[in-house]
Each structure stands twice: as structure tokens, then as C-alpha cells.
Motif scaffolding. Structure first.
Motif, short mmCIF file in Angstrom:
data_model
loop_
_atom_site.label_atom_id
_atom_site.label_comp_id
_atom_site.label_asym_id
_atom_site.label_seq_id
_atom_site.Cartn_x
_atom_site.Cartn_y
_atom_site.Cartn_z
N TRP A 183 2.56 1.95 -3.34
CA TRP A 183 1.63 2.53 -4.31
C TRP A 183 1.43 4.01 -4.03
O TRP A 183 1.41 4.84 -4.94
CB TRP A 183 0.30 1.77 -4.24
CG TRP A 183 -0.78 2.33 -5.12
CD1 TRP A 183 -0.83 2.29 -6.49
CD2 TRP A 183 -1.96 3.03 -4.68
NE1 TRP A 183 -1.98 2.92 -6.93
CE2 TRP A 183 -2.69 3.37 -5.84
CE3 TRP A 183 -2.46 3.37 -3.44
CZ2 TRP A 183 -3.90 4.05 -5.79
CZ3 TRP A 183 -3.67 4.04 -3.37
CH2 TRP A 183 -4.38 4.38 -4.53
N VAL A 184 1.30 4.36 -2.75
CA VAL A 184 1.06 5.75 -2.37
C VAL A 184 2.28 6.62 -2.62
O VAL A 184 2.20 7.70 -3.22
CB VAL A 184 0.64 5.84 -0.88
CG1 VAL A 184 0.61 7.30 -0.42
CG2 VAL A 184 -0.71 5.18 -0.67
N ALA A 215 4.95 12.30 -6.11
CA ALA A 215 5.50 11.03 -6.60
C ALA A 215 7.00 10.99 -6.28
O ALA A 215 7.75 11.85 -6.72
CB ALA A 215 5.27 10.90 -8.10
N PHE A 242 0.83 -1.20 0.00
CA PHE A 242 0.00 0.00 0.00
C PHE A 242 0.87 1.26 0.00
O PHE A 242 0.63 2.19 -0.78
CB PHE A 242 -0.92 -0.01 1.22
CG PHE A 242 -1.73 1.25 1.38
CD1 PHE A 242 -2.80 1.51 0.54
CD2 PHE A 242 -1.40 2.18 2.36
CE1 PHE A 242 -3.54 2.69 0.67
CE2 PHE A 242 -2.13 3.35 2.50
CZ PHE A 242 -3.21 3.60 1.65
N PHE A 267 4.09 6.53 -6.62
CA PHE A 267 3.34 7.21 -7.67
C PHE A 267 2.68 8.51 -7.21
O PHE A 267 2.13 9.24 -8.02
CB PHE A 267 2.29 6.26 -8.25
CG PHE A 267 2.87 5.00 -8.82
CD1 PHE A 267 3.68 5.04 -9.95
CD2 PHE A 267 2.64 3.78 -8.22
CE1 PHE A 267 4.22 3.88 -10.47
CE2 PHE A 267 3.18 2.61 -8.74
CZ PHE A 267 3.98 2.67 -9.88
N GLY A 268 2.70 8.79 -5.89
CA GLY A 268 2.14 10.03 -5.39
C GLY A 268 0.62 10.03 -5.34
O GLY A 268 -0.03 10.74 -6.12
N LYS A 269 0.04 9.27 -4.45
CA LYS A 269 -1.41 9.21 -4.29
C LYS A 269 -1.84 10.05 -3.08
O LYS A 269 -1.01 10.42 -2.25
CB LYS A 269 -1.87 7.76 -4.12
CG LYS A 269 -1.42 6.83 -5.24
CD LYS A 269 -2.03 7.22 -6.57
CE LYS A 269 -1.60 6.27 -7.69
NZ LYS A 269 -2.20 6.63 -9.00
N PHE A 270 -3.13 10.33 -3.01
CA PHE A 270 -3.72 11.10 -1.90
C PHE A 270 -3.05 12.47 -1.73
O PHE A 270 -2.86 12.96 -0.61
CB PHE A 270 -3.64 10.31 -0.58
CG PHE A 270 -4.30 8.97 -0.64
CD1 PHE A 270 -5.69 8.87 -0.77
CD2 PHE A 270 -3.55 7.81 -0.58
CE1 PHE A 270 -6.30 7.62 -0.82
CE2 PHE A 270 -4.16 6.56 -0.64
CZ PHE A 270 -5.55 6.47 -0.78
N GLY A 271 -2.67 13.06 -2.84
CA GLY A 271 -2.11 14.40 -2.80
C GLY A 271 -0.63 14.46 -2.46
O GLY A 271 -0.04 15.56 -2.42
#
Length: 455
Positions: free
Chosen positions: A182-183, A193, A179, A186-190
């Protein structure tokens, strides 16, 4: 003799074996999947990211193998203490394993923290790859300290036939790692990356989560292995430390020599070009996953045979040694069949690889399938049988001769002097396994490895 060996495969033996081997295999798969997840996700960003993660991961692998080497002395003692029904001995040996492993982990962590460029420079001359890999090593260096505790505890749990405990928390750790990868990659949830730096932070944070949960479980339930400060004081005496180091240091040097040799093989391939380095970086975590069940059986054999030797049941230990060898070979052949069936779907996951690297990886995959079969017998005999009886000098000398005096010089000569194609050079990694196959078999047959270490 063959009949007596086959008679060892009774229902009770197989049930007990797989209750130990399967959790260890699963834990090995979970450990290996950390680097596989890194490579899979970074593989979408390009060859340089894959190559950097591969070299840094291999350096981290050398450090972890060193910790496994240190802990093997504790593994021999705890297995035989448990066989002798000495629970206090199991507790104290586990505490000593954690303490000494922590000291070794601190040295490796300092190297990764303060000299990562030197480590990366051993395997590649690419400035970009060195910079990316150095960033990874600096962040994950702290993870080695938590690994020392986890490995030491896993040794004690395994001797008590409770490997599922550490496996459970490893599963939580790998879930968190996937998890967070992935975060952060790639730079998830603001979040920005971060690429390979994100993979490093994900590894560090997930390792911390796993460590805290494992310690909370042990101490919350007042487990036998939940040692306290008084236990540490008790075992930190000259006699216990000398006995531990007498068993562990040769194995640690053995593990370091072997893992260092694997790093040298990686470096030889790396000097032939970044394509070979990227292909090998992809194959390495696949290789680790493929070996998981063989590692599980080998470690389970160490527990079984250590218990038998501690109880002075030498004849049964001898027959079990050959039974485990036959079983490991059978699982190796089964694993190869599965590998070949899933090869194309698995390699298709690495979408960021160039066409040349993908073709080279395909060839490496087929070659490793053959090497896997060669690895099966030496693995169970060295990791399980011979070390369970404390036959550590033979294992050390065998590795030095097969790898450093034959395998590596021959591979380097063929790569840099004869200029063999890179696929042929990679195939030479199986030469040392072939040598160990025969040497280990003769040693097991001799029975000279049978020793009671706690009598």
C-alpha cells in the motif's frame, strides 16, 4: 474395504489431522495472498501492470516449486525419522534440507537477476510487459535465498507436528507485505508511487522481516531445529548428500517439469493476447487460495503416512491413503460451492480491468471451479501418499506423460492450429488432471509405493 476406510475417521485422527492441515493450509493461503495482494493493488493501475505481475509471479512460482521439490527429500526423511523417534535425525535432515535448498535458490536468483528479460520473453512479446516484469524479477530474486531457509525449516516443523510455528511468522510476513504494498505501490507517507517496482520491494522487505523473526524464535528458544555449524559439517558428507539427492533430485525434476508446464500453459494463453494473459493473472492467485485446504490435507497426509511407514504400519497406511483421498475430494466440492457464492464480489475488487478482461476472467473462474474437483484426488495421492513412500519415479513419469506428452501438445494444437476460443483452450488445462486421477488411483491400489526409507 469402504467400511474400513470410513472407520479411519475417528475423533483422534481428525483432531490430529486438522492440527497439521489447518496451519499448512493457512500458510499456503498466506503465501498465495502475497501475489493476490499484488494483483489486486496493481489491478487498479491497468492491464499491463497486472499481466507483468502475473508472468513474473508465475516465474517466481516455478522457482519456489523447485525449492519445494528439493525440500521434499528432507520431508520424507524427517517424517520417517520422527516416526522412528530419532530426533537427531530430524535435526540433521532439516539442516541438510536448508543447505541444499540454498544452493538451488542461488542458481534461480542469479537467473532472475541477470536474465529477467529472457524469462519474461518466454510468455509475452509485449515490450512494456517485459520491461515491467523484468524490474519485478530483479528485485525479488534475493527473496529466494530467504525462502530456501523458510521452506527447509517448515519441512522439519511439519514432521514434528508443529506447522503452526512457521505459519505464525508467515502471517506476520503477509501483514508486512500488505502494508508495504500500500505504501510503496501508491506512494504513501510522502514516498513516490512506484507501481510494480513498489510491489517487488514490498515482497522483498516483508520476506526479510519474516526470515529474521523465524530465525530469532528458533535460536532464541534453542529449538530442536536450531542447528549450528557443527550440524552442517556433520551432514555435509558424501553418504548423506547422496541419499538426500537420490530422493530429492527426481522430485525436484518432477516439480520443475510440472511447474515449467504450468508456465508453458500461461505462455500459450499469453500468446493469444494480453486480455487472456491479464485474466489468467487474476485467476492464478485465486486458484492458489482455493487450493489451500487441499494442499494442507495433502501435506498432512504425507506426514501421517510417512510416520506410519517409518513405524512399519503398512496396512494402516494403506487405509489412511484412501481416507485422505476421500477427504480431499469432499473439501474440493465444498470449496467450489464457496467459490461460486463469492465470485462476483471477489472479481469486483479488480476495478482496473477493462470490460473484456473482466468478462473473460468470469468465464475462467467457472472453468477453474470444475478443474479444482479434478485436482483434488491426484494432489493428495501424489503430494501426500506416493511421495511419502518414496514412489518418486512413478510420480515423475506420470507428470511427464500427462502434462508434457498429452496436456501441453493438445492445448497448443487446439490454440494455434484449430484456433479454439480462449475459454476452451483454458479448459484443456484440466485434461492432465483427469489422466492423473485414474493413474494415481491404480498406483495407490497396487501398494507398490510402500517403502520404509529409514530402516
Amino acid at each position: 474395504m469402504p467400511t474400513l476406510i470410513l472407520q479411519q475417521f475417528d475423533r483422534g485422527f481428525l483432531r490430529s489431522l486438522f492440527w497439521i492441515a489447518l496451519p499448512i493450509a493457512l500458510q499456503s493461503m498466506l503465501f498465495s495472498s502475497r501475489s493476490l495482494v499484488d494483483i489486486l493493488m496493481l489491478g487498479q493501475l491497468g492491464n499491463a501492470q497486472v499481466a507483468a505481475a502475473g508472468i513474473a509471479g508465475k516465474a517466481f512460482f516455478v522457482a519456489i516449486i523447485m525449492l519445494f521439490g528439493v525440500s521434499t527429500g528432507g520431508a520424507m526423511l524427517t517424517a520417517q525419522y520422527w516416526g522412528a523417534n530419532n530426533k537427531q535425525g530430524v535435526r540433521e535432515a532439516t539442516a541438510l534440507t536448508v543447505m541444499i535448498s540454498g544452493c538451488f535458490a542461488s542458481v534461480a536468483a542469479a537467473l532472475f537477476l541477470f536474465a529477467p528479460e529472457w524469462v519474461m520473453g518466454l510468455a509475452t512479446q509485449s515490450p512494456k510487459v517485459i520491461a515491467l516484469g523484468s524490474e519485478y524479477l530483479r528485485i525479488t530474486a534475493f527473496n529466494l535465498l530467504g525462502a530456501a531457509f523458510g521452506i527447509g525449516i517448515a519441512v522439519g516443523l511439519r514432521s514434528m507436528h508443529q506447522p503452526g510455528v512457521s505459519t505464525f511468522f508467515s502471517a506476520i510476513g503477509i501483514g508486512a507485505n500488505m502494508f508495504l504494498n500500500w505504501v510503496l505501490i501508491f506512494g504513501k507517507f510522502g514516498l513516490p508511487a512506484m507501481g510494480i517496482k513498489g510491489a517487488a520491494w514490498a515482497t522483498l522487505l516483508s520476506g526479510g522481516i519474516e526470515l529474521v523473526l523465524l530465525a530469532s524464535y528458533l535460536y532464541g528458544r534453542k529449538h530442536l531445529l536450531a542447528f549450528n555449524f557443527q550440524t552442517v559439517v556433520t551432514v555435509c558428507n558424501k553418504k548423506d548428500i547422496q541419499r538426500f539427492l537420490k530422493l530429492s533430485l527426481p522430485i525436484t525434476f518432477n516439480h520443475l517439469a510440472w511447474a515449467g508446464g504450468i508456465f508453458v500453459y500461461h505462455a500459450i494463453i499469453g500468446q493469444l493476447g494480453i486480455n487472456g494473459l491479464a485474466a489468467m493473472s487474476v485467476i492464478t492467485p485465486i486458484e492458489s487460495l482455493s487450493l489451500a485446504m487441499l494442499i494442507g490435507i495433502s501435506n498432512a497426509s504425507a506426514v501421517f503416512i510417512g510416520n506410519l511407514l517409518g513405524a512399519n504400519k503398512n496396512d494402516e497406511a494403506y487405509l489412511k491413503a484412501w481416507a485422505f483421498s476421500l477427504l480431499n475430494l469432499s473439501f474440493a466440492l465444498l470449496t467450489v460451492c464457496v467459490m461460486l457464492l463469492i465470485k462476483q464480489p471477489l472479481l469486483n475488487l479488480f476495478s482496473g480491468l477493462t470490460e473484456d478482461v473482466r468478462a473473460l476472467t468470469d468465464h475462467f473462474f467457472d472453468i477453474f471451479a470444475i478443474i479444482l474437483v479434478l485436482k483434488s484426488i491426484p494432489m493428495v495421492m501424489i503430494v501426500g501418499v506416493l511421495r511419502a513412500g518414496g514412489d518418486i519415479k512413478f510420480c515423475f513419469y506420470q507428470d511427464i506423460i500427462a502434462q508434457w506428452m498429452i496436456g501441453i501438445p493438445v492445448t497448443a494444437f487446439c490454440a494455434f492450429i484449430l484456433h479454439w476460443p480462449i475459454e476452451w483452450v483454458y479448459a484443456l488445462l484440466g485434461l492432465e488432471e483427469l489422466i492423473k486421477w485414474f493413474a494415481s488411483s491404480f498406483r495407490v491400489h497396487s501398494r507398490r509405493w510402500m517403502n520404509n526409507l529409514v530402516a
